[in-house]
Each structure stands twice: as C-alpha cells, then as structure tokens.
Design a protein around this motif. Structure first.
Motif, PDB file in Angstrom:
ATOM      1  N   ILE A  96       0.861  -1.183   0.000  1.00  0.00           N
ATOM      2  CA  ILE A  96       0.000   0.000   0.000  1.00  0.00           C
ATOM      3  C   ILE A  96       0.899   1.235   0.000  1.00  0.00           C
ATOM      4  CG2 ILE A  96      -1.731   1.314   1.255  1.00  0.00           C
ATOM      5  CD1 ILE A  96      -2.740  -1.312   2.392  1.00  0.00           C
ATOM      6  N   ASN A  97       0.795   2.024  -1.041  1.00  0.00           N
ATOM      7  CA  ASN A  97       1.568   3.259  -1.132  1.00  0.00           C
ATOM      8  C   ASN A  97       0.630   4.445  -0.931  1.00  0.00           C
ATOM      9  OD1 ASN A  97       4.110   2.109  -1.552  1.00  0.00           O
ATOM     10  ND2 ASN A  97       3.672   1.822  -3.718  1.00  0.00           N
ATOM     11  N   GLU A  98       0.193   4.555   0.276  1.00  0.00           N
ATOM     12  CA  GLU A  98      -0.725   5.623   0.679  1.00  0.00           C
ATOM     13  C   GLU A  98      -0.285   6.106   2.052  1.00  0.00           C
ATOM     14  OE1 GLU A  98      -5.170   5.585   2.434  1.00  0.00           O
ATOM     15  OE2 GLU A  98      -4.954   4.704   0.443  1.00  0.00           O
ATOM     16  N   ARG A  99      -0.457   7.360   2.299  1.00  0.00           N
ATOM     17  CA  ARG A  99      -0.068   7.914   3.591  1.00  0.00           C
ATOM     18  C   ARG A  99      -1.074   7.498   4.667  1.00  0.00           C
ATOM     19  NH1 ARG A  99       1.583  14.166   4.647  1.00  0.00           N
ATOM     20  NH2 ARG A  99       2.203  13.822   6.787  1.00  0.00           N
ATOM     21  N   GLU A 100      -0.554   6.968   5.765  1.00  0.00           N
ATOM     22  CA  GLU A 100      -1.358   6.542   6.918  1.00  0.00           C
ATOM     23  C   GLU A 100      -2.566   5.681   6.508  1.00  0.00           C
ATOM     24  OE1 GLU A 100      -2.278  10.144   9.036  1.00  0.00           O
ATOM     25  OE2 GLU A 100      -0.228  10.322   9.769  1.00  0.00           O
ATOM     26  N   PRO A 101      -2.319   4.524   5.946  1.00  0.00           N
ATOM     27  CA  PRO A 101      -3.424   3.696   5.455  1.00  0.00           C
ATOM     28  C   PRO A 101      -4.357   3.183   6.555  1.00  0.00           C
ATOM     29  CG  PRO A 101      -1.382   2.473   5.371  1.00  0.00           C
ATOM     30  CD  PRO A 101      -1.028   3.879   5.751  1.00  0.00           C
ATOM     31  N   ARG A 103      -5.875   4.783   8.625  1.00  0.00           N
ATOM     32  CA  ARG A 103      -7.031   5.683   8.765  1.00  0.00           C
ATOM     33  C   ARG A 103      -8.223   5.191   7.950  1.00  0.00           C
ATOM     34  NH1 ARG A 103      -5.850  10.080  11.698  1.00  0.00           N
ATOM     35  NH2 ARG A 103      -3.671  10.722  11.820  1.00  0.00           N
ATOM     36  N   ARG A 104      -7.948   4.333   6.979  1.00  0.00           N
ATOM     37  CA  ARG A 104      -9.009   3.696   6.184  1.00  0.00           C
ATOM     38  C   ARG A 104      -8.943   2.183   6.369  1.00  0.00           C
ATOM     39  NH1 ARG A 104      -9.975   4.938   0.606  1.00  0.00           N
ATOM     40  NH2 ARG A 104      -8.074   3.824   0.145  1.00  0.00           N
ATOM     41  N   ALA A 105      -8.690   1.764   7.597  1.00  0.00           N
ATOM     42  CA  ALA A 105      -8.486   0.344   7.902  1.00  0.00           C
ATOM     43  C   ALA A 105      -9.676  -0.506   7.490  1.00  0.00           C
ATOM     44  CB  ALA A 105      -8.186   0.161   9.388  1.00  0.00           C
ATOM     45  N   ASP A 106     -10.892   0.004   7.648  1.00  0.00           N
ATOM     46  CA  ASP A 106     -12.073  -0.782   7.289  1.00  0.00           C
ATOM     47  C   ASP A 106     -12.084  -1.094   5.789  1.00  0.00           C
ATOM     48  OD1 ASP A 106     -12.386   1.968   6.897  1.00  0.00           O
ATOM     49  OD2 ASP A 106     -14.568   1.874   7.037  1.00  0.00           O
ATOM     50  N   VAL A 107     -11.609  -0.169   4.973  1.00  0.00           N
ATOM     51  CA  VAL A 107     -11.550  -0.395   3.526  1.00  0.00           C
ATOM     52  C   VAL A 107     -10.589  -1.545   3.218  1.00  0.00           C
ATOM     53  CG1 VAL A 107     -10.826   0.613   1.323  1.00  0.00           C
ATOM     54  CG2 VAL A 107     -12.145   1.981   2.951  1.00  0.00           C
ATOM     55  N   TYR A 108      -9.415  -1.507   3.834  1.00  0.00           N
ATOM     56  CA  TYR A 108      -8.412  -2.543   3.569  1.00  0.00           C
ATOM     57  C   TYR A 108      -8.822  -3.890   4.167  1.00  0.00           C
ATOM     58  CZ  TYR A 108      -5.605   1.228   1.813  1.00  0.00           C
ATOM     59  OH  TYR A 108      -5.169   2.295   1.085  1.00  0.00           O
ATOM     60  N   ARG A 109      -9.444  -3.876   5.312  1.00  0.00           N
ATOM     61  CA  ARG A 109      -9.932  -5.134   5.908  1.00  0.00           C
ATOM     62  C   ARG A 109     -10.894  -5.835   4.968  1.00  0.00           C
ATOM     63  NH1 ARG A 109     -11.209  -2.180  10.681  1.00  0.00           N
ATOM     64  NH2 ARG A 109      -9.247  -2.081  11.818  1.00  0.00           N
ATOM     65  N   ASN A 110     -11.844  -5.069   4.437  1.00  0.00           N
ATOM     66  CA  ASN A 110     -12.845  -5.648   3.534  1.00  0.00           C
ATOM     67  C   ASN A 110     -12.243  -6.048   2.189  1.00  0.00           C
ATOM     68  OD1 ASN A 110     -14.876  -5.319   5.422  1.00  0.00           O
ATOM     69  ND2 ASN A 110     -15.373  -3.266   4.704  1.00  0.00           N
ATOM     70  N   LYS A 111     -11.390  -5.192   1.647  1.00  0.00           N
ATOM     71  CA  LYS A 111     -10.824  -5.427   0.324  1.00  0.00           C
ATOM     72  C   LYS A 111      -9.910  -6.652   0.293  1.00  0.00           C
ATOM     73  CE  LYS A 111      -8.540  -2.922  -3.395  1.00  0.00           C
ATOM     74  NZ  LYS A 111      -8.019  -1.628  -3.828  1.00  0.00           N
ATOM     75  N   TYR A 112      -9.146  -6.880   1.368  1.00  0.00           N
ATOM     76  CA  TYR A 112      -8.154  -7.950   1.374  1.00  0.00           C
ATOM     77  C   TYR A 112      -8.485  -9.092   2.332  1.00  0.00           C
ATOM     78  CZ  TYR A 112      -5.591  -4.512  -1.283  1.00  0.00           C
ATOM     79  OH  TYR A 112      -5.225  -3.600  -2.232  1.00  0.00           O
ATOM     80  N   ALA A 113      -9.726  -9.199   2.741  1.00  0.00           N
ATOM     81  CA  ALA A 113     -10.133 -10.284   3.639  1.00  0.00           C
ATOM     82  C   ALA A 113      -9.897 -11.650   3.000  1.00  0.00           C
ATOM     83  CB  ALA A 113     -11.596 -10.128   4.031  1.00  0.00           C
ATOM     84  N   GLY A 114     -10.021 -11.756   1.709  1.00  0.00           N
ATOM     85  CA  GLY A 114      -9.825 -13.017   1.006  1.00  0.00           C
ATOM     86  C   GLY A 114      -8.379 -13.494   0.985  1.00  0.00           C
ATOM     87  N   TYR A 115      -7.454 -12.644   1.379  1.00  0.00           N
ATOM     88  CA  TYR A 115      -6.037 -13.022   1.375  1.00  0.00           C
ATOM     89  C   TYR A 115      -5.589 -13.619   2.711  1.00  0.00           C
ATOM     90  CZ  TYR A 115      -5.600 -10.619  -3.050  1.00  0.00           C
ATOM     91  OH  TYR A 115      -5.737 -10.250  -4.363  1.00  0.00           O
ATOM     92  N   ARG A 116      -6.468 -13.621   3.695  1.00  0.00           N
ATOM     93  CA  ARG A 116      -6.110 -14.212   4.992  1.00  0.00           C
ATOM     94  C   ARG A 116      -5.826 -15.694   4.820  1.00  0.00           C
ATOM     95  NH1 ARG A 116     -10.853 -11.203   7.618  1.00  0.00           N
ATOM     96  NH2 ARG A 116      -9.876  -9.213   8.094  1.00  0.00           N
ATOM     97  N   GLY A 117      -4.744 -16.120   5.416  1.00  0.00           N
ATOM     98  CA  GLY A 117      -4.387 -17.531   5.369  1.00  0.00           C
ATOM     99  C   GLY A 117      -3.615 -17.956   4.137  1.00  0.00           C
ATOM    100  N   ARG A 118      -3.461 -17.078   3.156  1.00  0.00           N
ATOM    101  CA  ARG A 118      -2.695 -17.438   1.959  1.00  0.00           C
ATOM    102  C   ARG A 118      -1.215 -17.497   2.295  1.00  0.00           C
ATOM    103  NH1 ARG A 118      -4.699 -14.631  -3.580  1.00  0.00           N
ATOM    104  NH2 ARG A 118      -6.841 -15.322  -3.488  1.00  0.00           N
ATOM    105  N   GLN A 119      -0.548 -18.467   1.714  1.00  0.00           N
ATOM    106  CA  GLN A 119       0.888 -18.621   1.962  1.00  0.00           C
ATOM    107  C   GLN A 119       1.652 -18.861   0.672  1.00  0.00           C
ATOM    108  OE1 GLN A 119       1.305 -21.765   4.806  1.00  0.00           O
ATOM    109  NE2 GLN A 119       0.467 -20.548   6.469  1.00  0.00           N
ATOM    110  N   ASN A 120       1.124 -18.396  -0.439  1.00  0.00           N
ATOM    111  CA  ASN A 120       1.733 -18.694  -1.727  1.00  0.00           C
ATOM    112  C   ASN A 120       2.443 -17.492  -2.350  1.00  0.00           C
ATOM    113  OD1 ASN A 120      -0.574 -17.222  -2.168  1.00  0.00           O
ATOM    114  ND2 ASN A 120      -1.271 -18.419  -3.913  1.00  0.00           N
ATOM    115  N   GLN A 121       2.872 -16.557  -1.559  1.00  0.00           N
ATOM    116  CA  GLN A 121       3.504 -15.351  -2.079  1.00  0.00           C
ATOM    117  C   GLN A 121       5.024 -15.513  -2.105  1.00  0.00           C
ATOM    118  OE1 GLN A 121       2.877 -11.786   0.308  1.00  0.00           O
ATOM    119  NE2 GLN A 121       2.325 -10.688  -1.554  1.00  0.00           N
TER     120      GLN A 121
END
Length: 174
Positions: A96-101, A103-121
């Motif tokens: 995330i290249n945004e200042r103080e992300p 502050r919009r934690a709810d946006v990121y929680r919802n947007k990236y909830a599907g990445y929880r538990g992934r280990q293929n990076q």
C-alpha cells in the motif's frame, strides 16, 4: 506615425516572447534495499505492507509496525506478544503506497479479507532477481560468521553480553 507605433509594438513583443525552458523533473524513489527480506517481490517502491492475517501494517522507511491496541494505532519496531506465533515469511502481504493507510483500515480489511491464510507469495529472501542481490546470502560465509560470533567459553555458553538491550535475542520471532 504608424511606422513608429508598429515598430514599438514589434520591439515590445520581442521582449514579451521568451523561449520556453524545457525542464523535466524525473523523481524515481527506489527503496528496494530497505525492504525486509520477508516482503513480496516485484515492487521497486513500498511505503507500507498490510498484513490481513493480523490486521497490521509495516512502514518500510522507518521499519516500524503499526497495529491497533487499546483503541489506538500504535507504532513499534516489534510486533506485540499476541502475534508471537505469526510468521512474516509465510503470510500474505499487500503493498500500500498511501499515507497513513490505517485511517481507512475498514476499507483494507474488507478489500483484502480473502487473502487471509494465503501462503503462496514469493518473498524477497527466496528471489534470485538481480534487484534483490543485497538480500542474497552466502550460506558458507554466514555459517563461518555465526561460529566466530558464537564461540563457546569453558562453561559452554555463548560469549555474548546480554546487558546491552540491543544484543538480547528476540524470543518467538522466527
């Protein structure tokens, strides 16, 4: 009289016309060398990593974690003890290249909830891309350095001075 006015207008207009100065500003901020070895590959510049598994951020320029604790966002060079079993190397990180992300934690929680538990990076430590050569390690050299830095005394303990807080080993961080 017309010639004088026309001549004066031409002289004034010559002063008014100025050749254009071409200026090209090219600002390329690369921070590949300061990214941690557990960071994902493929990014020349990173401000924050968001870790959906623990809902926390890592600020690359200052090497600090940002996490929610006691109803406030805290900054620290270490994760709190409640994350002691969290493995940075196997978890998924979002750049995330945004200042103080946070502050919009709810946006990121919802947007990236599907990445929880992934280990293929793929992470920097495991990459052989030339951009990450400062993260490569010569295993033989590392073994020699470890042995020389951890010589055993007569009592069988490493000769390390733990009075200095910076040399104290971190528990549960690997």
């Amino acid at each position: 009289m017309k010639k004088i006015i026309l001549g004066a207008a031409l002289v004034l207009s010559a002063f008014a016309i100025k050749p254009a100065n071409a200026q090209v500003n090219f600002n390329l901020n690369l921070n590949i060398g300061s990214q941690p070895e557990w960071g994902p590959v493929g990014y020349d510049h990173v401000e924050y990593y968001y870790m959906p598994d623990i809902d926390a951020y890592y600020y690359v320029p200052t090497h600090q974690y940002v996490y929610f604790q006691n109803n406030a966002w805290m900054r620290s060079t270490r994760l709190p003890d409640r994350y002691r079993n969290f493995n940075l190397y196997n978890s998924y990180k979002v750049v995330i290249n945004e200042r103080e992300p946070w502050r919009r934690a709810d946006v990121y929680r919802n947007k990236y909830a599907g990445y929880r538990g992934r280990q293929n990076q793929v992470i920097i430590r495991d990459s052989r891309d030339a951009r990450y050569r400062n993260h490569w390690k010569d295993d033989r050299r590392d073994d020699r350095e470890w042995r020389s830095n951890n010589r055993r005394s007569d009592r069988g303990r490493p000769e390390v001075d733990y009075r200095n807080n910076n040399s104290r080993p971190e528990r549960g961080r690997r």
